[in-house]
Write an enzyme that holds these catalytic residues in place. Structure first.
Site, PDB file in Angstrom:
ATOM      1  N   ASN A 157       0.813  -1.222   0.000  1.00 52.00           N
ATOM      2  CA  ASN A 157       0.000   0.000   0.000  1.00 52.00           C
ATOM      3  C   ASN A 157       0.847   1.274   0.000  1.00 52.00           C
ATOM      4  O   ASN A 157       0.345   2.346  -0.348  1.00 52.00           O
ATOM      5  CB  ASN A 157      -0.951   0.014   1.201  1.00 52.00           C
ATOM      6  CG  ASN A 157      -2.252  -0.717   0.899  1.00 52.00           C
ATOM      7  OD1 ASN A 157      -2.645  -0.851  -0.272  1.00 52.00           O
ATOM      8  ND2 ASN A 157      -2.933  -1.203   1.928  1.00 52.00           N
ATOM      9  N   ALA A 190      -3.630  -9.311   5.771  1.00 57.08           N
ATOM     10  CA  ALA A 190      -3.466  -8.867   4.378  1.00 57.08           C
ATOM     11  C   ALA A 190      -2.107  -8.243   4.072  1.00 57.08           C
ATOM     12  O   ALA A 190      -1.802  -7.975   2.911  1.00 57.08           O
ATOM     13  CB  ALA A 190      -4.558  -7.872   4.032  1.00 57.08           C
ATOM     14  N   HIS A 191      -1.314  -7.964   5.090  1.00 57.96           N
ATOM     15  CA  HIS A 191       0.057  -7.483   4.895  1.00 57.96           C
ATOM     16  C   HIS A 191       0.143  -6.238   4.028  1.00 57.96           C
ATOM     17  O   HIS A 191       1.157  -6.029   3.338  1.00 57.96           O
ATOM     18  CB  HIS A 191       0.943  -8.594   4.300  1.00 57.96           C
ATOM     19  CG  HIS A 191       0.751  -9.914   4.979  1.00 57.96           C
ATOM     20  ND1 HIS A 191      -0.173 -10.828   4.550  1.00 57.96           N
ATOM     21  CD2 HIS A 191       1.328 -10.440   6.072  1.00 57.96           C
ATOM     22  CE1 HIS A 191      -0.162 -11.886   5.353  1.00 57.96           C
ATOM     23  NE2 HIS A 191       0.730 -11.673   6.288  1.00 57.96           N
ATOM     24  N   CYS A 192      -0.910  -5.422   4.025  1.00 57.53           N
ATOM     25  CA  CYS A 192      -0.928  -4.197   3.201  1.00 57.53           C
ATOM     26  C   CYS A 192      -0.627  -4.501   1.734  1.00 57.53           C
ATOM     27  O   CYS A 192      -0.076  -3.653   1.025  1.00 57.53           O
ATOM     28  CB  CYS A 192       0.054  -3.140   3.724  1.00 57.53           C
ATOM     29  SG  CYS A 192      -0.321  -2.561   5.366  1.00 57.53           S
ATOM     30  N   ALA A 193      -0.954  -5.706   1.291  1.00 56.89           N
ATOM     31  CA  ALA A 193      -0.688  -6.091  -0.103  1.00 56.89           C
ATOM     32  C   ALA A 193      -1.983  -6.624  -0.725  1.00 56.89           C
ATOM     33  O   ALA A 193      -2.076  -7.811  -1.061  1.00 56.89           O
ATOM     34  CB  ALA A 193       0.425  -7.125  -0.159  1.00 56.89           C
TER      35      ALA A 193
END
Lengths: 378, 80
Positions: A97, A335-338
């Protein structure tokens, strides 16, 4: 605690980093703010840090190493300050992100047209697709060096060759590769390299920056105090001051300087080899366990030291919670900012449990983690 | 197979709210702990508070009195 969340931040730092921060906090003044010994000590420390970062990433000019609080800030400066309104911009599904959101903003507010190189179900990119997307009005390619979710490494040199040939700005997010995979801005054709200090470089949080190729123009996001050219109405035009309004995190940068010493002396190849061996050892330990699904292409040897998995249909957050509470193993679920990478892998609902390794992890710790995954999967 | 049971889960959209709630619940001796948000409540990341279902009234009262914003409060089947 067995700490396997090093893709978020490394928790074990070289003792020299801790000592350097402590020393700085008892001696350093404000860099570029005067000529007394305290201020000069800070200015010298910051300059030495620029030189070391330039050496590590093969950035031709130390004064084109600009310090920020983290990769996100560096990427915002590079994207918002380096890409003109209305540009056609190519990026990928692998992005964090910290790349995606500044680009979406550019699209929403400045009419940029974004195009994404798609990842397949293994999280791999098709380079031919990237080449086919390039148009006469393409102004920038923004791309991660390594996925923070699967560890997939992007062929940066190949993209850099294409972009350099066509005069397209090439911005690279090295958040997951700096310190683990060799980076050579010159030979890889990178125009702007954005890095963070607290992950693979093993420095303090609150440090990071961007290395800029000579001749690349990045407009400042912030204007303010600089310690030089005080009667100018606007921010000085020269790098690094151009992009460094306000007091730097001198104490943190003293730590980053020591961290860069550690990385340069130990060697990126040596550090990366050990981290990859730990990740490979973990992968080999868990990939045969019934009910365990691993994401990514492990036929590639050059990878980020990351293994993302799920166990049956168990919620990734719940698995990570059990690992933490019952086994004392720190991992990252969700979600790991991905978001786009999770969409490509088909894991938007379940998320994934990410194990990420660092120089300071041991093979015994990895064995413990394998045992834990096996027990949870039983 | 691990044993499961129904818990009360309170989700927060902001980490600062989750930490403020943790501090509040501890001061009021409300049992429970912070866990990752279960995916059945929200995709992505974030923090939530896991507690026994009988705590619902006390939890709500405490949050309202302290003015702490929460996103969702649900009964969820989780590992014990």
């Amino acid at each position: 605690m067995i700490y396997l969340d090093n893709a978020a931040t490394t928790i074990h730092k070289p003792q020299s980093v801790i000592d350097a921060v402590t020393r700085a906090m008892t001696s350093m003044g404000n860099a570029s703010r005067g000529a007394h010994e305290g201020a000069l000590s800070a200015s010298r420390t910051v300059y030495e840090t620029r030189c070391k970062a330039a050496r590590l990433f093969r950035c031709a000019r130390p004064d084109h190493v600009v310090f920020t609080a983290n990769s996100t800030e560096a990427l915002n400066i590079a994207i918002q300050g380096g890409i003109a309104p209305g540009s056609h911009v190519i990026t990928t599904d692998l992005e964090h992100n910290s790349v995606l959101r500044p680009l979406y903003r550019l699209s929403d507010e400045a009419g940029a047209e974004l195009e994404f190189v798609r990842a397949d179900r293994m999280g791999r990119l098709d380079m031919a697709q990237l080449e086919s997307m390039i148009r006469p009005d393409t102004k920038a390619v923004v791309c991660t060096h390594a996925s923070n979710l699967t560890g997939e490494v992007v062929d940066i040199a190949r993209i850099g060759h294409i972009t350099r040939e066509r005069g397209i700005l090439f911005i690279v997010d090295a958040s997951q590769s700096a310190g683990s995979i060799p980076i050579d801005m010159e030979s890889m054709g990178i125009d702007v390299l954005c890095f963070t200090g607290h992950k693979g470089l093993m420095g303090p949080q609150g440090t990071g920056g961007l290395c800029i190729r000579e001749g690349v123009d990045i407009r400042p996001l912030l204007e303010g105090g600089s310690g030089v050219q005080s009667f100018r109405t606007r921010q000085p035009e020269e790098y690094p001051t151009r992009l460094e309004a306000g007091t730097l995190n001198g104490h943190g940068l003293a730590g980053l300087s020591a961290a860069l010493d550690f990385v340069l002396e130990t060697g990126v190849e040596t550090i990366g080899d050990k981290e990859r061996s730990l990740a490979r050892h973990f992968y080999e330990g868990i990939c045969g366990i019934d009910g365990v699904k691993v994401y990514g292409d492990f036929s590639e040897t050059l990878r980020g030291p990351v293994v993302a998995l799920n166990i049956r249909d168990y919620d990734s957050g719940e698995v990570s919670d059990v690992l933490s509470v019952d086994y004392g193993i720190a991992t990252r679920p969700g979600a790991h900012c991905a978001p786009r990478m999770h969409q490509a892998l088909g894991t938007t609902g379940q998320g994934a449990v990410r194990f990420s390794f660092s120089w300071f992890n041991t093979f015994d710790e990895v064995d413990e983690a394998v045992r834990a995954v096996r027990e949870i999967a039983e | 197979m691990r044993e499961k049971k129904i818990f009360l889960v309170i989700t927060f959209s902001e980490t600062s709210d989750a930490i403020a709630a943790e501090k509040l619940f501890e001061s009021r001796h409300i049992p429970g702990r912070i866990i990752p948000i279960p995916s059945q409540l929200s995709a992505g990341c974030g923090l939530s508070w896991k507690t026994e279902t009988e705590q619902e009234k006390e939890v709500k009262t405490a949050l309202v009195e302290a003015g702490i914003h929460w996103e969702d409060m649900e009964r969820v089947c989780l590992w014990v």
